[in-house]
Design an enzyme around this catalytic site. Structure first.
Site, PDB file in Angstrom:
ATOM      1  N   TRP A 188     -21.289 -13.795  25.371  1.00 38.17           N
ATOM      2  CA  TRP A 188     -21.257 -13.527  26.813  1.00 38.17           C
ATOM      3  C   TRP A 188     -22.149 -12.325  27.078  1.00 38.17           C
ATOM      4  O   TRP A 188     -22.081 -11.325  26.360  1.00 38.17           O
ATOM      5  CB  TRP A 188     -19.843 -13.230  27.319  1.00 38.17           C
ATOM      6  CG  TRP A 188     -19.904 -12.782  28.754  1.00 38.17           C
ATOM      7  CD1 TRP A 188     -20.157 -13.556  29.845  1.00 38.17           C
ATOM      8  CD2 TRP A 188     -19.802 -11.430  29.231  1.00 38.17           C
ATOM      9  NE1 TRP A 188     -20.220 -12.778  30.976  1.00 38.17           N
ATOM     10  CE2 TRP A 188     -20.007 -11.477  30.634  1.00 38.17           C
ATOM     11  CE3 TRP A 188     -19.577 -10.192  28.625  1.00 38.17           C
ATOM     12  CZ2 TRP A 188     -19.980 -10.329  31.429  1.00 38.17           C
ATOM     13  CZ3 TRP A 188     -19.550  -9.043  29.411  1.00 38.17           C
ATOM     14  CH2 TRP A 188     -19.749  -9.121  30.808  1.00 38.17           C
ATOM     15  N   GLU A 229     -20.729 -18.388  27.156  1.00 34.84           N
ATOM     16  CA  GLU A 229     -19.758 -18.203  28.248  1.00 34.84           C
ATOM     17  C   GLU A 229     -20.419 -17.897  29.589  1.00 34.84           C
ATOM     18  O   GLU A 229     -20.968 -16.824  29.795  1.00 34.84           O
ATOM     19  CB  GLU A 229     -18.800 -17.056  27.872  1.00 34.84           C
ATOM     20  CG  GLU A 229     -17.739 -16.807  28.928  1.00 34.84           C
ATOM     21  CD  GLU A 229     -16.781 -15.678  28.546  1.00 34.84           C
ATOM     22  OE1 GLU A 229     -17.042 -14.971  27.552  1.00 34.84           O
ATOM     23  OE2 GLU A 229     -15.779 -15.507  29.262  1.00 34.84           O
ATOM     24  N   LYS A 231     -20.615 -17.298  33.831  1.00 36.61           N
ATOM     25  CA  LYS A 231     -19.869 -16.507  34.812  1.00 36.61           C
ATOM     26  C   LYS A 231     -20.582 -16.582  36.154  1.00 36.61           C
ATOM     27  O   LYS A 231     -21.809 -16.681  36.199  1.00 36.61           O
ATOM     28  CB  LYS A 231     -19.810 -15.055  34.317  1.00 36.61           C
ATOM     29  CG  LYS A 231     -18.928 -14.135  35.120  1.00 36.61           C
ATOM     30  CD  LYS A 231     -18.756 -12.792  34.422  1.00 36.61           C
ATOM     31  CE  LYS A 231     -17.770 -11.925  35.189  1.00 36.61           C
ATOM     32  NZ  LYS A 231     -17.484 -10.660  34.506  1.00 36.61           N
ATOM     33  N   ASP A 262     -14.002 -19.503  31.209  1.00 31.33           N
ATOM     34  CA  ASP A 262     -13.108 -18.377  31.486  1.00 31.33           C
ATOM     35  C   ASP A 262     -12.529 -18.603  32.878  1.00 31.33           C
ATOM     36  O   ASP A 262     -13.278 -18.747  33.853  1.00 31.33           O
ATOM     37  CB  ASP A 262     -13.908 -17.074  31.400  1.00 31.33           C
ATOM     38  CG  ASP A 262     -13.048 -15.833  31.592  1.00 31.33           C
ATOM     39  OD1 ASP A 262     -12.248 -15.816  32.552  1.00 31.33           O
ATOM     40  OD2 ASP A 262     -13.174 -14.888  30.801  1.00 31.33           O
ATOM     41  N   HIS A 265     -13.865 -16.669  35.962  1.00 27.67           N
ATOM     42  CA  HIS A 265     -15.309 -16.598  36.184  1.00 27.67           C
ATOM     43  C   HIS A 265     -15.860 -17.475  37.293  1.00 27.67           C
ATOM     44  O   HIS A 265     -17.057 -17.742  37.333  1.00 27.67           O
ATOM     45  CB  HIS A 265     -16.049 -16.948  34.892  1.00 27.67           C
ATOM     46  CG  HIS A 265     -16.056 -15.823  33.903  1.00 27.67           C
ATOM     47  ND1 HIS A 265     -16.862 -15.801  32.801  1.00 27.67           N
ATOM     48  CD2 HIS A 265     -15.348 -14.666  33.867  1.00 27.67           C
ATOM     49  CE1 HIS A 265     -16.646 -14.688  32.113  1.00 27.67           C
ATOM     50  NE2 HIS A 265     -15.731 -13.989  32.751  1.00 27.67           N
ATOM     51  N   HIS A 289     -11.173 -19.185  27.851  1.00 25.51           N
ATOM     52  CA  HIS A 289     -10.749 -17.796  27.998  1.00 25.51           C
ATOM     53  C   HIS A 289      -9.711 -17.822  29.109  1.00 25.51           C
ATOM     54  O   HIS A 289     -10.060 -17.850  30.287  1.00 25.51           O
ATOM     55  CB  HIS A 289     -11.923 -16.890  28.391  1.00 25.51           C
ATOM     56  CG  HIS A 289     -12.635 -16.301  27.220  1.00 25.51           C
ATOM     57  ND1 HIS A 289     -13.588 -15.326  27.335  1.00 25.51           N
ATOM     58  CD2 HIS A 289     -12.490 -16.534  25.888  1.00 25.51           C
ATOM     59  CE1 HIS A 289     -14.018 -14.998  26.125  1.00 25.51           C
ATOM     60  NE2 HIS A 289     -13.380 -15.719  25.229  1.00 25.51           N
ATOM     61  N   ASP A 297     -11.645  -9.025  40.553  1.00 26.71           N
ATOM     62  CA  ASP A 297     -11.453  -8.812  39.121  1.00 26.71           C
ATOM     63  C   ASP A 297     -11.149 -10.133  38.424  1.00 26.71           C
ATOM     64  O   ASP A 297     -10.378 -10.942  38.930  1.00 26.71           O
ATOM     65  CB  ASP A 297     -10.301  -7.829  38.871  1.00 26.71           C
ATOM     66  CG  ASP A 297     -10.048  -7.675  37.383  1.00 26.71           C
ATOM     67  OD1 ASP A 297     -10.957  -7.182  36.695  1.00 26.71           O
ATOM     68  OD2 ASP A 297      -8.970  -8.067  36.902  1.00 26.71           O
ATOM     69  N   ASP A 299      -9.917 -10.367  35.278  1.00 29.92           N
ATOM     70  CA  ASP A 299      -9.191 -10.168  34.019  1.00 29.92           C
ATOM     71  C   ASP A 299      -7.783  -9.585  34.157  1.00 29.92           C
ATOM     72  O   ASP A 299      -7.475  -8.574  33.528  1.00 29.92           O
ATOM     73  CB  ASP A 299     -10.024  -9.268  33.107  1.00 29.92           C
ATOM     74  CG  ASP A 299     -11.410  -9.845  32.854  1.00 29.92           C
ATOM     75  OD1 ASP A 299     -11.517 -10.816  32.110  1.00 29.92           O
ATOM     76  OD2 ASP A 299     -12.378  -9.326  33.442  1.00 29.92           O
ATOM     77  N   ASP A 329      -8.258 -13.696  27.630  1.00 31.74           N
ATOM     78  CA  ASP A 329      -9.245 -12.675  27.973  1.00 31.74           C
ATOM     79  C   ASP A 329      -8.831 -11.938  29.240  1.00 31.74           C
ATOM     80  O   ASP A 329      -9.114 -12.382  30.342  1.00 31.74           O
ATOM     81  CB  ASP A 329     -10.631 -13.327  28.153  1.00 31.74           C
ATOM     82  CG  ASP A 329     -11.695 -12.280  28.440  1.00 31.74           C
ATOM     83  OD1 ASP A 329     -11.414 -11.080  28.272  1.00 31.74           O
ATOM     84  OD2 ASP A 329     -12.808 -12.669  28.844  1.00 31.74           O
TER      85      ASP A 329
HETATM   86  C1  RNT Z   1     -16.530 -11.014  30.836  1.00 32.84           C
HETATM   87  C2  RNT Z   1     -16.228 -12.119  29.882  1.00 32.84           C
HETATM   88  C3  RNT Z   1     -16.100 -11.716  28.450  1.00 32.84           C
HETATM   89  C4  RNT Z   1     -15.386 -10.394  28.285  1.00 32.84           C
HETATM   90  C5  RNT Z   1     -15.066 -10.057  26.860  1.00 32.84           C
HETATM   91  C6  RNT Z   1     -14.668  -8.623  26.701  1.00 32.84           C
HETATM   92  O1  RNT Z   1     -16.401 -11.382  32.139  1.00 32.84           O
HETATM   93  O2  RNT Z   1     -15.081 -12.789  30.290  1.00 32.84           O
HETATM   94  O3  RNT Z   1     -15.490 -12.731  27.742  1.00 32.84           O
HETATM   95  O4  RNT Z   1     -14.212 -10.325  29.012  1.00 32.84           O
HETATM   96  O5  RNT Z   1     -16.112 -10.388  26.067  1.00 32.84           O
HETATM   97 ZN    ZN Z   2     -14.186 -14.231  29.021  1.00 35.72          ZN
END
Ligand code: RNT
Ligand code: ZN
Length: 423
Positions: A188, A229, A231, A262, A265, A289, A297, A299, A329
């Site tokens: 990523w 990955e 986003k 993810d 994302h 993820h 945000d 996460d 994640d």
């Molecule tokens: C970031 C990605 C990635 C990170 C990690 C720390 O938006 O999701 O996977 O969160 O690599």
């Molecule tokens: Zn991620």
């Protein structure tokens, strides 16, 4: 302490209720026990790593909160993970980032990292029977300071990150070979622009080129599996991200590699659950993820919400569990970090169990028959079947705390370990 007899009695009643629907709870638990979730080490120290304790987190991701006692070194981080694993039923994996290398007193540049810098992680994983996954860290570094890495216009900066990713694939291979379980090495990068670019194409062309260089060396898939990955946006890359969904989906299909989805994302109303069945038609394996986006945000700690349930249902309903790797994640520095791991992982497993308890045969038949009224009725009834009794029983037989009892252990660990750590 939860009374074991009560847990068992409740389970037996639940078992009968499920049997009426044609569901074998014992079989569901067997299947659940085979699913490994990859715990992201970075929840344990707010994505800090051990390279430079004073370097801030960059790359358009942010860990907020100053809950005391975060892990300050690899030993503490492993100790914290050990504690989390005592509260999570089943056998799982750990997902590392390159900034968690142990280089002793030496400063090792990221493009010079070697398997030996991760041998302590490997030994620990081996002793605990855990698999390891890996990630290049293309952020929190002076050469990532302007927001570009693998798509940087300066060839020397690009080369540095290419070399870093190559080094990481070799570390992944080492993990896979040593542990007898393929390591997923996930790339990523944060690359993107805060404001509207004029030229969207050039950085993508550069990224494509960099990926080709990184992946040119073939590595035995029994040891290392490569993932990319995508986003939609990050903090400071709101208008344009080089590694978008379309970019990486195309790349992964063309190059026969893994795509990472993810859940934080995408657009706030766009879900990854509905993407799984399509992507699996074109891509052999995917990495999830599992995360929770909240406004800007991506996460937050995973909660047992509709999207988590839908993701779990898709994993189970597609019947492709072997092709879907499940990683977590998220990072929250405002609460006990071991609890953050425990709650998110238990929720993910709970969601998978709930999906495994669906009356699959009945629903397939109902849908085939075109009886959409019954389909709706059954799906709604399923929501309140006694799945929690099955979950409690699972925790009990896997010898981890049942219900909220895990918080007692967290408080205990807080007293004996975390509270003793100074900043
Ligand atoms: C970031 C990605 C990635 C990170 C990690 C720390 O938006 O999701 O996977 O969160 O690599
Ligand atoms: Zn991620």
């Amino acid at each position: 302490m939860v009374n074991q007899l009560k847990v068992e009695t409740a389970y037996n009643i639940a078992k009968e209720r499920y049997e009426e629907q044609g569901v074998d709870t014992g079989k569901a638990l067997e299947q659940l026990a085979k699913i490994a979730v990859s715990l992201h080490c970075w929840q344990g120290d707010d994505v800090g790593g051990f390279e430079n304790p004073d370097a801030g987190l960059s790359g358009g991701i942010a860990a907020t909160g100053n809950y005391p006692g975060k892990a300050r070194n690899a030993e503490e981080l492993r100790k914290d993970l050990d504690q989390a694993f005592r509260l999570i039923p089943g056998k799982h994996r750990v997902n590392l980032h390159s900034i968690y290398a142990e280089t002793g007193a030496a400063k090792v540049e990221r493009n010079q990292l070697l398997p030996q810098h991760f041998s302590a992680w490997k030994d620990w994983a081996k002793a605990s029977g855990l698999g390891l996954d890996f990630n290049p860290t293309c952020f929190s570094h002076p050469l990532a300071a302007d927001g570009f890495t693998l798509s940087h216009r300066d060839p020397s900066i690009r080369q540095f990150w290419i070399e870093h990713c190559i080094a990481c694939r070799k570390i992944g291979e080492y993990f896979g070979r040593e542990l007898g379980s393929a390591c997923v090495t996930n790339i990523w990068i944060p690359d993107g622009y805060k404001d509207t670019p004029f030229d969207r194409k050039t950085p993508r062309t550069l990224l494509l080129d960099s990926l080709n260089s990184i992946l040119s060396e073939k590595i035995d898939p029994r040891f290392n599996l490569d993932a990319v990955e995508p986003k939609l946006f990050g903090i400071g890359s709101e208008s344009y991200v080089v590694g978008s969904m379309e970019f990486y989906t195309g790349y992964a299909i063309k190059n026969n590699m893994m795509l990472t989805l993810d859940s934080g994302h995408f657009h706030p109303t766009e879900t990854i659950s509905d993407k799984i069945s399509s992507i699996l038609l074109y891509i052999d394996q995917i990495l999830l993820h599992v995360s929770r986006g909240v406004r800007w945000d991506s996460d937050h700690v995973v909660t047992l919400n509709d999207e988590l349930l839908s993701i779990a249902q898709e994993i189970v309903r597609t019947n492709e569990m072997d092709r879907i790797h499940i990683g977590l994640d998220y990072f929250d520095g405002s609460i006990n970090r071991i609890a953050a791991w425990t709650i998110g992982t238990r929720n993910t497993l709970k969601a998978l169990l709930f999906a495994l308890l669906e009356p699959r045969k009945l629903l397939i038949q109902t849908e085939k028959d075109g009886d959409l009224t019954s389909r709706l009725a059954i799906l709604e009834e399923c929501k309140t079947l006694p799945a929690s009794a099955v979950w409690d029983y699972y925790c009990m037989i896997k010898e981890v705390p049942v219900g909220i009892d895990f918080m007692k252990d967290i408080h205990q660990y807080e007293k004996s370990e975390i509270s003793k750590r100074s900043k």
